[in-house]
Design a protein around this motif. Sequence first.
Motif, PDB file in Angstrom:
ATOM      1  N   ARG A   1       0.706  -1.142  -0.046  1.00 60.54           N
ATOM      2  CA  ARG A   1       0.142   0.050  -0.165  1.00 60.54           C
ATOM      3  C   ARG A   1       0.795   1.307  -0.080  1.00 60.54           C
ATOM      4  N   LEU A   2       1.943   1.198  -0.568  1.00 58.04           N
ATOM      5  CA  LEU A   2       2.829   2.358  -0.682  1.00 58.04           C
ATOM      6  C   LEU A   2       2.501   3.332  -1.572  1.00 58.04           C
ATOM      7  N   LEU A   3       2.286   4.672  -1.275  1.00 57.49           N
ATOM      8  CA  LEU A   3       1.570   5.719  -1.944  1.00 57.49           C
ATOM      9  C   LEU A   3       2.619   6.470  -3.014  1.00 57.49           C
ATOM     10  N   TYR A   4       2.822   6.184  -4.066  1.00 57.43           N
ATOM     11  CA  TYR A   4       3.742   6.690  -4.988  1.00 57.43           C
ATOM     12  C   TYR A   4       3.234   8.137  -5.559  1.00 57.43           C
ATOM     13  N   LEU A   5       3.814   8.973  -5.429  1.00 55.28           N
ATOM     14  CA  LEU A   5       3.513  10.385  -5.787  1.00 55.28           C
ATOM     15  C   LEU A   5       3.153  10.405  -7.294  1.00 55.28           C
ATOM     16  N   PRO A   6       2.087  11.080  -7.643  1.00 57.78           N
ATOM     17  CA  PRO A   6       1.906  11.060  -9.240  1.00 57.78           C
ATOM     18  C   PRO A   6       3.160  11.414 -10.146  1.00 57.78           C
ATOM     19  N   GLU A   7       4.057  12.301  -9.504  1.00 57.97           N
ATOM     20  CA  GLU A   7       5.391  12.715 -10.084  1.00 57.97           C
ATOM     21  C   GLU A   7       6.507  11.972  -9.829  1.00 57.97           C
ATOM     22  N   HIS A   8       7.442  11.704 -10.796  1.00 60.17           N
ATOM     23  CA  HIS A   8       8.451  10.956 -10.867  1.00 60.17           C
ATOM     24  C   HIS A   8       9.639  11.655 -11.400  1.00 60.17           C
ATOM     25  N   LEU A   9      10.812  11.157 -11.353  1.00 62.03           N
ATOM     26  CA  LEU A   9      11.919  11.743 -12.191  1.00 62.03           C
ATOM     27  C   LEU A   9      12.547  10.455 -12.942  1.00 62.03           C
ATOM     28  N   ILE A  10      13.080  11.022 -14.118  1.00 65.01           N
ATOM     29  CA  ILE A  10      13.871  10.120 -14.642  1.00 65.01           C
ATOM     30  C   ILE A  10      15.331  11.032 -14.901  1.00 65.01           C
ATOM     31  N   TYR A  11      16.652  10.151 -14.189  1.00 69.86           N
ATOM     32  CA  TYR A  11      17.683  10.615 -14.790  1.00 69.86           C
ATOM     33  C   TYR A  11      18.337   9.995 -15.663  1.00 69.86           C
ATOM     34  N   ARG A  12      18.433  10.525 -16.727  1.00 69.96           N
ATOM     35  CA  ARG A  12      18.980   9.840 -17.943  1.00 69.96           C
ATOM     36  C   ARG A  12      20.369  10.296 -18.258  1.00 69.96           C
ATOM     37  N   ASN A  13      20.958   9.498 -19.015  1.00 69.31           N
ATOM     38  CA  ASN A  13      22.665   9.668 -19.067  1.00 69.31           C
ATOM     39  C   ASN A  13      23.167  10.226 -17.784  1.00 69.31           C
ATOM     40  N   ALA A  14      22.883   9.420 -16.698  1.00 72.00           N
ATOM     41  CA  ALA A  14      23.301   9.649 -15.490  1.00 72.00           C
ATOM     42  C   ALA A  14      24.757   9.855 -15.013  1.00 72.00           C
ATOM     43  N   GLY A  15      25.845   9.292 -15.967  1.00 69.27           N
ATOM     44  CA  GLY A  15      26.952   9.378 -15.949  1.00 69.27           C
ATOM     45  C   GLY A  15      27.455  10.863 -16.193  1.00 69.27           C
ATOM     46  N   ASP A  16      26.614  11.443 -16.851  1.00 69.01           N
ATOM     47  CA  ASP A  16      27.019  12.991 -17.205  1.00 69.01           C
ATOM     48  C   ASP A  16      26.366  13.917 -16.251  1.00 69.01           C
ATOM     49  N   LEU A  17      25.234  13.697 -15.504  1.00 65.84           N
ATOM     50  CA  LEU A  17      24.425  14.330 -14.548  1.00 65.84           C
ATOM     51  C   LEU A  17      25.311  14.902 -13.492  1.00 65.84           C
ATOM     52  N   TRP A  18      25.205  16.124 -13.279  1.00 69.39           N
ATOM     53  CA  TRP A  18      25.751  16.990 -12.045  1.00 69.39           C
ATOM     54  C   TRP A  18      27.194  16.570 -11.797  1.00 69.39           C
ATOM     55  N   GLN A  19      27.955  16.302 -12.979  1.00 68.73           N
ATOM     56  CA  GLN A  19      29.272  16.207 -12.924  1.00 68.73           C
ATOM     57  C   GLN A  19      30.289  17.344 -13.201  1.00 68.73           C
ATOM     58  N   SER A  20      29.966  18.521 -13.923  1.00 65.55           N
ATOM     59  CA  SER A  20      30.756  19.450 -14.184  1.00 65.55           C
ATOM     60  C   SER A  20      30.627  20.789 -13.198  1.00 65.55           C
ATOM     61  N   GLU A  21      31.370  21.544 -13.125  1.00 62.08           N
ATOM     62  CA  GLU A  21      31.282  22.812 -12.369  1.00 62.08           C
ATOM     63  C   GLU A  21      30.315  23.640 -13.023  1.00 62.08           C
ATOM     64  N   GLU A  22      30.244  23.592 -14.287  1.00 59.98           N
ATOM     65  CA  GLU A  22      29.435  24.647 -14.954  1.00 59.98           C
ATOM     66  C   GLU A  22      27.941  23.702 -15.290  1.00 59.98           C
ATOM     67  N   PRO A  23      26.998  24.104 -14.771  1.00 58.95           N
ATOM     68  CA  PRO A  23      25.689  23.331 -14.851  1.00 58.95           C
ATOM     69  C   PRO A  23      25.052  23.024 -16.442  1.00 58.95           C
ATOM     70  N   THR A  24      25.162  22.151 -16.915  1.00 56.23           N
ATOM     71  CA  THR A  24      24.339  21.995 -18.039  1.00 56.23           C
ATOM     72  C   THR A  24      22.912  22.331 -17.912  1.00 56.23           C
ATOM     73  N   LYS A  25      22.343  22.403 -19.429  1.00 53.21           N
ATOM     74  CA  LYS A  25      20.772  22.740 -19.286  1.00 53.21           C
ATOM     75  C   LYS A  25      20.117  21.311 -18.645  1.00 53.21           C
ATOM     76  N   SER A  26      20.633  20.339 -19.073  1.00 48.18           N
ATOM     77  CA  SER A  26      19.985  18.958 -18.175  1.00 48.18           C
ATOM     78  C   SER A  26      20.178  19.197 -16.909  1.00 48.18           C
ATOM     79  N   ASP A  27      21.323  19.547 -16.391  1.00 45.23           N
ATOM     80  CA  ASP A  27      21.491  19.594 -14.965  1.00 45.23           C
ATOM     81  C   ASP A  27      20.616  20.661 -14.452  1.00 45.23           C
TER      82      ASP A  27
END
Length: 193
Positions: free
Chosen positions: A127-153
């Motif tokens: 009976r866990l209540l999942y929020l209607p919202e969810h997140l998908i972190y695609r190309n995860a190896g690149d996400l939040w890796q650089s000092e200068e945030p990308t558009k995706s970041d």
Amino acid sequence: MKTLIVAASQRQDSQSSRLAGIVNSRYFEGAADLLHMADKPLPEWDGTGFERDDVKSVKARVEAADALVIVVPEWNGMAPSAIKNFFLWNGLTELAHKPALLIAVSASAGGAYVINEMRTSSYKNSRLLYLPEHLIYRNAGDLWQSEEPTKSDSYLAARTEYAVNLLKAYAEAMKPVRKLALATMGDFTNGMS
């Protein structure tokens, strides 16, 4: 609010674990409880062993949480077995009517199948209540890796903040509902199928 973040990858040093840590530090100020499936905190489910100390410890951590964030990698279009094992061990007492935010992690452009799989197979009896919202972190190896945030970041940082704020609101709103549901469930401990 007590939050449990479950990093569902069975691999040490995984992107799921890295991103779960970032979510904890950025959006929960490092105060969330972080459970790494790569640490093998639970034995493989066989229907026995409920009195084991490791099982009792994990179940107590889950029960103490007001909300969950479940960070699940997509492996060959599926969720890994460790997160399924987590849901076999934790049921109504730990999870019923507790809000959860799903985050899928993909090394490429995937992730949607994990969201669907988790929503379909892990909530019925817990009976866990999942929020209607969810997140998908695609190309995860690149996400939040650089000092200068990308558009995706930047986009995913803002979207994560939005989703976490909703999770916090759900957690507060669901406290009396959860208490009522657990007190009045009676004979209806299994979901209908």
